[in-house]
Scaffold this motif. Structure first.
Motif, mmCIF file in Angstrom:
data_model
loop_
_atom_site.group_PDB
_atom_site.id
_atom_site.type_symbol
_atom_site.label_atom_id
_atom_site.label_comp_id
_atom_site.label_asym_id
_atom_site.label_seq_id
_atom_site.Cartn_x
_atom_site.Cartn_y
_atom_site.Cartn_z
ATOM 1 N N SER A 56 -2.867 4.968 -3.298
ATOM 2 C CA SER A 56 -2.347 3.790 -4.377
ATOM 3 C C SER A 56 -1.930 2.847 -3.962
ATOM 4 O O SER A 56 -1.741 2.533 -2.796
ATOM 5 C CB SER A 56 -1.468 4.625 -5.479
ATOM 6 O OG SER A 56 -1.949 5.746 -5.907
ATOM 7 N N THR A 57 -1.959 1.752 -4.783
ATOM 8 C CA THR A 57 -1.404 0.441 -4.247
ATOM 9 C C THR A 57 -0.171 0.265 -5.322
ATOM 10 O O THR A 57 -0.194 0.559 -6.628
ATOM 11 C CB THR A 57 -2.580 -0.586 -4.788
ATOM 12 O OG1 THR A 57 -3.427 -0.493 -3.684
ATOM 13 C CG2 THR A 57 -1.789 -2.125 -4.255
ATOM 14 N N LEU A 58 0.961 -0.291 -4.809
ATOM 15 C CA LEU A 58 2.155 -0.491 -5.514
ATOM 16 C C LEU A 58 2.246 -1.956 -5.773
ATOM 17 O O LEU A 58 2.088 -2.825 -4.749
ATOM 18 C CB LEU A 58 3.457 0.186 -4.925
ATOM 19 C CG LEU A 58 3.439 1.388 -4.753
ATOM 20 C CD1 LEU A 58 4.891 1.998 -3.911
ATOM 21 C CD2 LEU A 58 3.535 2.229 -6.042
ATOM 22 N N LEU A 59 2.521 -2.485 -6.974
ATOM 23 C CA LEU A 59 2.474 -3.823 -7.198
ATOM 24 C C LEU A 59 4.250 -4.177 -7.574
ATOM 25 O O LEU A 59 4.538 -3.365 -8.750
ATOM 26 C CB LEU A 59 1.730 -4.357 -8.355
ATOM 27 C CG LEU A 59 0.256 -4.062 -8.142
ATOM 28 C CD1 LEU A 59 -0.721 -4.435 -9.320
ATOM 29 C CD2 LEU A 59 -0.404 -4.931 -6.735
ATOM 30 N N TYR A 60 4.927 -4.762 -6.965
ATOM 31 C CA TYR A 60 6.177 -5.281 -7.431
ATOM 32 C C TYR A 60 6.145 -6.486 -8.069
ATOM 33 O O TYR A 60 5.916 -7.603 -7.593
ATOM 34 C CB TYR A 60 6.915 -5.325 -6.014
ATOM 35 C CG TYR A 60 7.473 -3.982 -5.245
ATOM 36 C CD1 TYR A 60 8.456 -3.393 -5.368
ATOM 37 C CD2 TYR A 60 6.375 -3.457 -4.567
ATOM 38 C CE1 TYR A 60 8.611 -2.182 -4.638
ATOM 39 C CE2 TYR A 60 6.526 -2.353 -3.976
ATOM 40 C CZ TYR A 60 7.610 -1.764 -3.902
ATOM 41 O OH TYR A 60 7.721 -0.576 -3.244
ATOM 42 N N LYS A 90 1.815 1.204 -10.311
ATOM 43 C CA LYS A 90 1.150 1.650 -9.518
ATOM 44 C C LYS A 90 -0.154 2.098 -9.907
ATOM 45 O O LYS A 90 -0.647 2.247 -11.124
ATOM 46 C CB LYS A 90 1.579 3.486 -9.631
ATOM 47 C CG LYS A 90 0.974 4.284 -8.709
ATOM 48 C CD LYS A 90 1.635 5.646 -8.452
ATOM 49 C CE LYS A 90 0.934 6.534 -7.297
ATOM 50 N NZ LYS A 90 1.527 7.832 -7.336
ATOM 51 N N VAL A 91 -1.055 1.667 -9.026
ATOM 52 C CA VAL A 91 -2.677 1.638 -9.455
ATOM 53 C C VAL A 91 -3.355 2.869 -8.438
ATOM 54 O O VAL A 91 -3.173 2.414 -7.268
ATOM 55 C CB VAL A 91 -3.151 0.365 -9.051
ATOM 56 C CG1 VAL A 91 -4.584 0.136 -9.738
ATOM 57 C CG2 VAL A 91 -2.436 -0.751 -9.820
ATOM 58 N N PRO A 92 -3.420 3.807 -8.883
ATOM 59 C CA PRO A 92 -4.458 4.573 -7.904
ATOM 60 C C PRO A 92 -5.730 4.044 -7.595
ATOM 61 O O PRO A 92 -6.528 3.432 -8.420
ATOM 62 C CB PRO A 92 -4.785 5.840 -9.076
ATOM 63 C CG PRO A 92 -3.554 5.703 -9.994
ATOM 64 C CD PRO A 92 -3.599 4.405 -10.308
ATOM 65 N N ASN A 93 -5.995 3.996 -6.144
ATOM 66 C CA ASN A 93 -7.078 3.198 -5.686
ATOM 67 C C ASN A 93 -8.525 3.889 -6.283
ATOM 68 O O ASN A 93 -9.465 2.863 -6.277
ATOM 69 C CB ASN A 93 -7.018 3.339 -4.251
ATOM 70 C CG ASN A 93 -5.862 2.637 -3.696
ATOM 71 O OD1 ASN A 93 -5.471 1.592 -4.432
ATOM 72 N ND2 ASN A 93 -5.518 2.929 -2.625
ATOM 73 N N PRO A 102 0.878 -1.230 0.081
ATOM 74 C CA PRO A 102 0.012 0.207 -0.032
ATOM 75 C C PRO A 102 1.035 1.400 0.005
ATOM 76 O O PRO A 102 1.870 1.319 0.463
ATOM 77 C CB PRO A 102 -0.613 0.028 1.261
ATOM 78 C CG PRO A 102 -0.832 -1.598 1.685
ATOM 79 C CD PRO A 102 0.412 -1.823 1.123
ATOM 80 N N ASP A 103 0.303 2.158 -0.507
ATOM 81 C CA ASP A 103 0.849 3.643 -0.818
ATOM 82 C C ASP A 103 0.079 4.489 -0.329
ATOM 83 O O ASP A 103 -0.687 5.144 -1.033
ATOM 84 C CB ASP A 103 1.831 4.247 -2.167
ATOM 85 C CG ASP A 103 2.279 5.436 -2.165
ATOM 86 O OD1 ASP A 103 2.441 5.609 -1.087
ATOM 87 O OD2 ASP A 103 2.618 5.638 -3.094
ATOM 88 N N GLU A 104 -0.110 4.693 0.931
ATOM 89 C CA GLU A 104 -1.084 5.644 1.694
ATOM 90 C C GLU A 104 -0.868 6.859 1.271
ATOM 91 O O GLU A 104 -1.989 7.758 1.281
ATOM 92 C CB GLU A 104 -0.918 5.389 3.311
ATOM 93 C CG GLU A 104 -1.332 3.867 3.656
ATOM 94 C CD GLU A 104 -1.270 3.706 5.252
ATOM 95 O OE1 GLU A 104 -0.899 4.639 5.765
ATOM 96 O OE2 GLU A 104 -1.597 2.622 5.431
#
Length: 474
Positions: free
Chosen positions: A184-188, A212-215, A178-180
């Motif tokens: 956003s949500t980060l996917l490695y 990077k996926v903006p929630n 999570p990127d609070e």
């Protein structure tokens, strides 16, 4: 799992003395062959664990090639990946799980993770396009697509495909962080196996990809970084002493994040690494180890709850080989337990021991260390783990140098004459029960009842992605 590209089993004689339970799902007493191998599909287990439910694979996922893969959890639901898509189960009553929906979207491996109303799916086979109606297309074709797909699961009965992001060499697995700060949500993204004739998977491939996926705007998902972890090229590979091949490092197979500790464990083919992710877009390798005697393919990593240990798995044979036998012994295709010593950038990974199930499997049974998670018992390091057709093992590594098995459960081989890929791909503990994605048999639910694991029953999560480790019991 592969890209699409002495202690013998003594419970035959000792079952009565040891009190081992040999039974089928309905509790009908079972038999064990004189070889020590259970008959085809026969369930055997230790007395402190039992199966409480099974839902077989349903059409269109009921073929041998529709392999069940990884699991993510949200609320009272388990989401299970499949080479042909994914399945959402209602697990509010663990003994009576029900299928809520199935989404046909072919593309191995289709490993899954979930964040709120969003589901993320890894595609690691080259396809004609990024849709769920795509067809196989050779990776040598520049138009081929592999990467991450994003779904809206706010209506679990009717998931909606939102967007897709292409990544070099596809997405074998991905790890959610999570990127609070940016909501956003980060996917490695882990991927590997480059080749000169693959336009979207060129060597050297010593990197990972970060999506990077903006929630609130998942349609805007995008590739934002491709950090290089191995500027020197990583392990060059070679032959192990027994003649098996040790994999060269050409990317990573799996990453496990521990966001609270700003750490990530990397299983990167020929290398095991400890990564600092304080700066989320600039992960730094702070320690790297190799095992050029026993490990063939560094597959996955699991931290203990204190972040002071890492269990790395060796997927010798790529998940398709029978390695739980006398030929490979107790240290090949096993777990490697490492203590994390030191502080800051001076942290080191210190090897302590190997762990491997002691029950020999048939030569037709693919068996090797695979995916698992902690059982949340404060002050103890206990893990449940899948071993393909070796079944499921619950084991304690509180003493890193002397791991001990607590419970086990398995089926007999799928066949006595044919090598059919099967068994437990992933076995995870969630809100009091073990959920196993069996490659061929569907979803299994197990209940372990043991003094050592009992405290885990009271720990509850609202969401669980096993490759994104939470901290419990703070």
């Amino acid at each position: 799992m592969f890209r699409t590209h002495r202690l013998s089993r003594v419970f035959v004689a000792a079952a009565g003395a040891a009190g081992l339970a040999l039974s089928g799902l309905a509790g009908v007493p079972g038999a064990v062959a004189q070889s020590g191998i259970p008959p085809v599909d026969q369930i055997v287990h230790s007395p402190n664990i039992r199966q409480i439910a099974n839902i077989p694979k349903q059409a269109p996922f009921n073929t041998t090639n529709a392999l069940g893969t990884d699991i993510a959890f949200t609320g009272d639901h388990a989401i299970v990946g499949n080479y042909d898509g994914f399945v959402i189960y209602d697990i509010k009553q663990p003994s009576k799980p029900e299928i809520v929906s199935q989404v046909l979207c072919p593309g191995s491996q289709n490993d899954v993770s979930v964040s709120g109303n969003l589901l993320f799916l890894s595609t690691d086979s080259s396809r004609s396009d990024n849709s769920c109606q795509s067809a196989p297309l050779p990776a040598s074709n520049k138009g081929a697509w592999e990467g991450i797909k994003v779904f809206d699961i706010s209506d679990l009965k009717n998931p909606k495909y939102v967007s897709a992001v292409e990544t070099d060499c596809g997405s074998h697995t991905h790890t959610l962080v999570p990127d609070e700060k940016t909501d956003s949500t980060l996917l490695y993204v882990s991927s590997y196996a480059p080749a000169a004739n693959l336009p979207d998977c060129q060597p050297p491939h010593d990197k990972i990809s970060i999506v990077k996926v903006p929630n609130q705007a998942p349609q805007d998902a995008a590739l934002i970084a491709t950090p290089v972890l191995f500027p020197d090229g990583g392990n060059p590979g070679g032959d192990n002493p027994d003649g098996t091949r040790r994999s060269a490092t050409t990317g990573c197979h799996d990453l496990t994040a521990f966001p609270e500790k700003n750490l990530m464990g990397g299983a990167c083919m020929g290398d095991g690494v400890l990564i600092d992710i304080t700066d989320r877009l600039n992960p730094r390798v702070i320690e790297r180890v190799q095992d050029n005697v026993n490990f063939a393919f560094w597959h996955s990593a699991t931290f203990n709850n204190d972040g002071t240990k890492v269990v790395f798995t060796d997927e010798l044979g790529g998940g398709g080989l029978a390695t739980c036998n006398a030929k490979f012994g107790p240290n090949r295709g096993a777990d490697g337990i490492y203590d994390i010593t030191g502080t800051g950038d001076d942290r080191k990974l210190e090897f302590r021991s190997y762990y491997k199930i002691s029950r020999y499997q048939a030569e037709t049974e693919n068996c090797v260390a695979h995916n698992g998670s902690l059982i949340p018992v404060k002050g103890r390091d206990i893990m449940v783990q899948a071993w393909y057709q070796g079944g499921i093992s619950v084991w304690d590594f509180t003493d890193s140098a002397n791991p001990k098995e607590i419970a086990w459960w398995e089926r007999g081989p799928l066949s006595n004459t044919e090598n059919i890929t099967g068994g437990s791909w992933s076995a995870y503990y969630y809100n009091g029960y073990i959920y196993s994605s069996d490659i061929q048999k569907g979803l299994d639910v197990l209940d372990v009842r043991d003094r050592a694991t009992a405290p885990g029953k009271s720990v509850k999560f609202d969401e669980f992605n096993p490759q994104t480790q939470p901290r419990y019991g703070r």
